[in-house]
Motif scaffolding. Structure first.
Motif, short mmCIF file in Angstrom:
data_model
loop_
_atom_site.label_atom_id
_atom_site.label_comp_id
_atom_site.label_asym_id
_atom_site.label_seq_id
_atom_site.Cartn_x
_atom_site.Cartn_y
_atom_site.Cartn_z
N ALA A 19 0.81 -1.22 0.00
CA ALA A 19 0.00 0.00 0.00
C ALA A 19 0.84 1.27 0.00
CB ALA A 19 -0.93 0.00 1.21
N GLY A 20 2.15 1.12 0.16
CA GLY A 20 3.03 2.28 0.14
C GLY A 20 3.28 2.92 1.49
N HIS A 21 2.84 2.25 2.58
CA HIS A 21 3.13 2.79 3.91
C HIS A 21 4.65 2.83 4.15
CE1 HIS A 21 -1.10 1.39 5.43
NE2 HIS A 21 -1.15 2.19 4.40
N TYR A 22 5.32 1.82 3.60
CA TYR A 22 6.78 1.79 3.61
C TYR A 22 7.24 1.71 2.17
CZ TYR A 22 5.93 0.46 8.46
OH TYR A 22 5.49 0.43 9.76
N ARG A 23 8.05 2.66 1.75
CA ARG A 23 8.47 2.75 0.35
C ARG A 23 9.82 2.06 0.16
NH1 ARG A 23 8.17 9.11 -0.23
NH2 ARG A 23 9.22 8.82 1.77
N PRO A 24 10.18 1.76 -1.09
CA PRO A 24 11.49 1.14 -1.34
C PRO A 24 12.62 1.96 -0.73
CG PRO A 24 10.17 1.07 -3.32
CD PRO A 24 9.40 1.89 -2.33
N GLY A 25 13.47 1.28 0.03
CA GLY A 25 14.57 1.94 0.71
C GLY A 25 14.27 2.35 2.13
N ASP A 26 12.98 2.37 2.52
CA ASP A 26 12.62 2.73 3.89
C ASP A 26 13.03 1.64 4.87
OD1 ASP A 26 11.53 5.10 3.10
OD2 ASP A 26 9.44 4.52 3.39
N ARG A 27 13.41 2.06 6.06
CA ARG A 27 13.72 1.09 7.10
C ARG A 27 12.45 0.77 7.88
NH1 ARG A 27 17.94 2.53 11.82
NH2 ARG A 27 16.20 3.88 12.40
N LEU A 28 12.20 -0.52 8.11
CA LEU A 28 11.05 -0.93 8.90
C LEU A 28 11.31 -0.64 10.37
CD1 LEU A 28 10.09 -4.40 7.35
CD2 LEU A 28 9.07 -2.17 6.88
N PRO A 29 10.25 -0.58 11.18
CA PRO A 29 10.46 -0.44 12.63
C PRO A 29 11.34 -1.56 13.16
CG PRO A 29 8.16 -0.08 12.08
CD PRO A 29 8.82 -0.57 10.82
N THR A 30 11.98 -1.34 14.27
CA THR A 30 12.87 -2.33 14.86
C THR A 30 12.09 -3.57 15.30
OG1 THR A 30 12.64 -1.45 17.08
CG2 THR A 30 14.38 -0.50 15.69
N GLU A 31 12.81 -4.65 15.53
CA GLU A 31 12.16 -5.86 16.04
C GLU A 31 11.44 -5.57 17.35
OE1 GLU A 31 14.95 -8.99 16.44
OE2 GLU A 31 15.26 -9.25 14.27
N ALA A 32 12.08 -4.78 18.20
CA ALA A 32 11.45 -4.46 19.49
C ALA A 32 10.16 -3.68 19.30
CB ALA A 32 12.44 -3.66 20.35
N ALA A 33 10.17 -2.72 18.35
CA ALA A 33 8.97 -1.93 18.10
C ALA A 33 7.85 -2.78 17.51
CB ALA A 33 9.31 -0.77 17.16
N LEU A 34 8.21 -3.67 16.59
CA LEU A 34 7.20 -4.55 16.00
C LEU A 34 6.66 -5.54 17.03
CD1 LEU A 34 8.84 -5.25 12.52
CD2 LEU A 34 6.79 -3.89 12.96
N ALA A 35 7.53 -6.03 17.90
CA ALA A 35 7.09 -6.95 18.95
C ALA A 35 6.09 -6.25 19.88
CB ALA A 35 8.29 -7.46 19.74
N ALA A 36 6.36 -5.00 20.22
CA ALA A 36 5.44 -4.24 21.07
C ALA A 36 4.13 -3.98 20.35
CB ALA A 36 6.10 -2.93 21.50
N ARG A 37 4.21 -3.67 19.07
CA ARG A 37 3.00 -3.38 18.30
C ARG A 37 2.06 -4.58 18.23
NH1 ARG A 37 2.77 -2.32 11.70
NH2 ARG A 37 0.51 -2.58 11.50
N PHE A 38 2.64 -5.77 17.97
CA PHE A 38 1.81 -6.95 17.77
C PHE A 38 1.63 -7.78 19.05
CE2 PHE A 38 3.42 -6.12 13.42
CZ PHE A 38 2.21 -6.03 12.76
N GLY A 39 2.29 -7.38 20.12
CA GLY A 39 2.15 -8.09 21.38
C GLY A 39 2.74 -9.48 21.36
N VAL A 40 3.90 -9.63 20.69
CA VAL A 40 4.55 -10.93 20.58
C VAL A 40 6.01 -10.77 20.99
CG1 VAL A 40 3.01 -11.72 18.75
CG2 VAL A 40 5.14 -10.53 18.16
N ASN A 41 6.74 -11.88 21.03
CA ASN A 41 8.17 -11.79 21.33
C ASN A 41 8.96 -11.53 20.04
OD1 ASN A 41 8.64 -14.33 20.02
ND2 ASN A 41 8.01 -15.39 21.89
N ARG A 42 10.22 -11.18 20.21
CA ARG A 42 11.03 -10.81 19.07
C ARG A 42 11.32 -11.99 18.15
NH1 ARG A 42 15.71 -6.69 21.20
NH2 ARG A 42 16.29 -6.91 19.00
N HIS A 43 11.33 -13.19 18.70
CA HIS A 43 11.54 -14.38 17.87
C HIS A 43 10.43 -14.51 16.84
CE1 HIS A 43 12.70 -18.43 16.69
NE2 HIS A 43 11.43 -18.78 16.85
N THR A 44 9.19 -14.23 17.24
CA THR A 44 8.05 -14.31 16.33
C THR A 44 8.17 -13.26 15.23
OG1 THR A 44 6.62 -15.15 18.08
CG2 THR A 44 5.54 -14.21 16.15
N VAL A 45 8.58 -12.04 15.62
CA VAL A 45 8.79 -10.97 14.64
C VAL A 45 9.89 -11.35 13.67
CG1 VAL A 45 9.63 -8.61 14.36
CG2 VAL A 45 7.93 -9.14 16.12
N ARG A 46 10.96 -11.94 14.21
CA ARG A 46 12.09 -12.33 13.37
C ARG A 46 11.65 -13.36 12.32
NH1 ARG A 46 15.54 -13.64 17.41
NH2 ARG A 46 15.75 -11.41 17.85
#
Length: 236
Positions: A19-46
């Protein structure tokens, strides 16, 4: 069957990238940030990020994070190959990191390609070529040392092989021959290209000559297979 949590996260991130929320070359949120967002551990995000990498949607850079993959760069292999011009023509910003400049004795293969005697001095220039900050190729260029005695200093000062050769008196050179071979990235090459070990790469070995047909460069380049589209172009 219930979808695994990591798969659901990967699906969500895929939709957001599409959808273009993240464009080519953009850095995604960190594993820690994604883990907090989805309520999971970092292994699941990885696990989810690994799935995106397998699809070619993202790539990781050691110590920098996970980035949305760029579109492949069109790279013509014509008689005149100029890295900066090719990348600019593809609508991307070119840059280079020079990792090595050295004067040493030539080996038998280098001497044969450059019409030297084995053991004659050569100048070695190695580095990484980038488009929009993303590594697309690793290169090694070998030049006759006697003809270009100050080349290492010039390359370190300018960061450009073409400008350095011009400063040494060579204003034009063309590609005489090119050999292409597909191979898999070893760990060292994978680290330089920011790809996983075993990822496909295309190796080109080229001999460039001056207007009189005298060899001036033996160049080997390893292109990231998923980031570059090599085309054979008939250029004047």
């Amino acid at each position: 069957m219930k979808e695994a949590i990591w798969s659901a996260i990967a699906t969500t991130l895929t939709k957001e990238i599409t959808a273009g929320h993240y464009r080519p070359g953009d850095r995604l949120p960190t594993e820690a940030a994604l883990a907090a967002r989805f309520g999971v551990n970092r292994h699941t995000v990885r696990h989810a990020l690994a799935a995106l990498a397998e699809q070619g949607l993202v790539h990781s850079r050691q110590g920098a994070g996970v980035f949305v993959a760029q579109r492949p760069t069109d790279y013509p292999l014509g008689r005149r190959v100029r890295f900066h011009q090719n990348v600019l023509a593809a609508g991307q910003a070119p840059s280079r990191r020079i990792s090595r400049t050295e004067t040493r004795a030539s080996d038998a293969e280098e001497a044969r390609a450059l019409r030297l005697k084995a053991g004659d001095p050569v100048q070695v220039v190695e580095g990484v070529s980038l488009a929009d900050g993303q590594p697309i190729a690793v290169f090694r260029s070998i030049f006759p040392g006697g003809r270009f005695p100050d080349l290492p200093n010039l390359v370190r000062a300018t960061g450009s092989i073409t400008r350095s050769l011009a400063a040494s008196g060579l204003t034009d050179y063309t590609r005489a021959e090119t050999r292409l071979t597909a191979q898999l990235a070893d760990p060292v090459l994978a680290l330089a290209l920011a790809v996983r070990p075993g990822a496909p790469v295309m190796r080109t070995v080229a001999v460039n000559v001056d207007p009189k047909g005298v060899p001036v460069e033996l160049g080997t380049t390893w292109f990231a297979g998923d980031r570059v589209t090599l085309t054979v172009a008939d250029q004047p």
